[in-house]
Write an enzyme that holds these catalytic residues in place. Structure first.
Site, mmCIF file in Angstrom:
data_model
loop_
_atom_site.group_PDB
_atom_site.id
_atom_site.type_symbol
_atom_site.label_atom_id
_atom_site.label_comp_id
_atom_site.label_asym_id
_atom_site.label_seq_id
_atom_site.Cartn_x
_atom_site.Cartn_y
_atom_site.Cartn_z
ATOM 1 N N THR A 1 0.805 -1.217 0.000
ATOM 2 C CA THR A 1 0.000 0.000 0.000
ATOM 3 C C THR A 1 0.840 1.270 0.000
ATOM 4 O OG1 THR A 1 -1.615 -1.201 1.336
ATOM 5 C CG2 THR A 1 -1.808 1.196 1.279
ATOM 6 N N GLY B 1 -8.951 -5.088 2.361
ATOM 7 C CA GLY B 1 -8.081 -5.157 3.532
ATOM 8 C C GLY B 1 -8.269 -3.951 4.431
ATOM 9 N N GLY C 1 0.919 -3.371 5.115
ATOM 10 C CA GLY C 1 1.295 -4.724 5.505
ATOM 11 C C GLY C 1 0.168 -5.716 5.305
#
Length: 300
Positions: free
Chosen positions: A151, A181, A203
C-alpha cells in the site's frame, strides 16, 4: 510543512508534495496529486498500487483508496472499484460530494462515472507483465515472486497547519473478488485528527484491520507521544497480541511536523533498483530539508 510516505517508492509522492506545498498548495491537493502520480504509473503497479497492478482471481483489477482530513475528521473511501486507475481522486469526491462516506464495488464505479471520471477497460489497467503473471498463475497455481510491494500511504502537513492522510492499493495478487483489507478503513489503514496528527498503515491487511492501529497511534500523539514512539508502542502491542508474526508498518506525522515510523519488517527489497533495506524504508520530507528515505529497523 512535512510529509511521510510508506516504502521507498513513496519518494516520488513525497517529492511532489514538497514541491506543491512550498508553492502554496493545500495539503489535500498536494496529496491527491502525489498519489495520482504513483497510481497512474505502470512501473509502480507491481507495488500493488493503481495501473499495472495484479488483478484479482477473476483477472479483474479492483482498487481501494481512502482519504481523511484533520479538519473535521472528514473521510471518504472506495473499495473493490473497477475501471478507474486513480481511486484516491474518487475517494476524495466521495468525501466532498456524496452523502455516504464509503462506496464499494459497482456502487463506487457508478459514482465515479456520475462525477465525470473516465472509465477504462480492464485491459488498459494491466501491463504485459501482470497479464502474463495472471495467465501463469491460472495455469500453475503459483503466486508471482514479489520482492517489493504494498500500500501507498501518504501523510501531509501544509503551511496553513492543515493535515491529511491518504492511502491507495490494489491488494495482494489474485485476491478473492471483493476482498478488502485494512487500507481504506478509517482507524485501520489511516486516521487523521487536526488536534493531534495523522497515521497510516501498510502490511498484512487481514491482520492489521483487527487492531485499528492508525487510530491508536493518533490517540497516543494526542496524549503527547512522539510519532516514532507512538508507532513502536502500537506495533509491539499488535505483535504481542497476535498468534503469529505478520508484516506491519506504521507511519505518523504530528501537528508540529515531527515524523516517525515503526515496523515488524526485518528486510525489504525494492525490485526497481535491487536495493535491500534492513527494515521499513519510508520517504520523508520536512521544511528546510530535501526529500529522503529513512529506514526504520524492526522493533519486534
Amino acid at each position: 510543512m512535512a510529509c511521510v510516505a510508506t516504502w521507498s517508492f513513496g519518494l516520488q509522492a513525497v517529492e511532489i508534495v514538497a514541491t506543491e506545498v512550498q508553492n502554496g498548495a493545500s495539503c489535500i491537493d498536494a496529496l491527491e496529486k502525489s498519489i495520482n502520480a504513483v497510481e497512474d504509473d505502470p512501473q509502480t503497479g507491481k507495488y500493488f498500487v493503481g495501473r499495472g497492478c495484479y488483478p484479482n482471481l477473476d483477472g479483474v483489477v479492483q482498487l481501494d483508496a481512502a482519504i481523511m482530513t484533520g479538519k473535521g475528521c472528514q473521510f471518504g473511501a472506495v473499495a473493490g472499484m473497477k475501471g478507474y486507475s486513480k481511486p484516491i481522486s474518487v475517494a476524495r469526491s466521495v468525501m466532498e460530494s456524496c452523502n455516504a462516506n464509503f462506496l464499494v464495488g459497482d456502487g463506487a464505479s457508478s459514482f465515479a462515472c456520475e462525477q465525470g471520471f473516465v472509465m477504462e477497460d480492464n485491459e488498459t489497467l494491466l501491463t504485459a507483465e501482470t497479464k502474463k503473471a495472471y495467465v501463469d498463475f491460472k495455469a500453475t497455481g503459483i503466486l508471482p515472486h514479489v520482492t517489493g510491494h504494498d500500500t501507498l500511504s501518504v501523510l501531509c502537513l501544509d503551511k496553513f497547519g492543515e493535515i491529511v492522510a491518504g492511502v491507495s492499493t490494489s491488494g495482494p495478487p489474485f485476491k478473492a473478488p471483493g476482498r478488502v483489507g485494512d487500507s481504506p478503513m478509517p482507524g485501520c489503514g489511516l486516521y487523521c485528527n487536526g488536534k493531534a496528527g495523522a497515521a497510516a498503515a501498510t502490511g498484512a491487511g487481514e491482520k492489521i484491520m483487527t487492531f485499528c492501529p492508525s487510530h491508536h497511534v493518533v490517540q497516543l500523539l494526542q496524549q503527547g507521544a512522539q510519532p516514532r514512539a507512538a508507532c513502536e508502542v502500537v506495533v509491539r502491542e499488535m505483535l504481542e497480541s497476535s498468534a503469529d508474526w505478520f508484516e506491519v508498518g506504521l507511519i505518523a506525522l504530528d501537528m508540529k511536523g515531527n515524523i516517525g515510523a515503526a515496523t515488524s519488517v526485518k528486510e525489504w527489497k525494492d525490485f526497481r533498483d535491487g536495493r535491500t533495506y534492513s527494515g521499513f524504508p519510508c520517504a520523508s520530507w520536512q521544511a528546510g530539508a530535501e526529500p529522503t528515505i529513512i529506514t526504520y529497523p524492526s522493533c519486534y
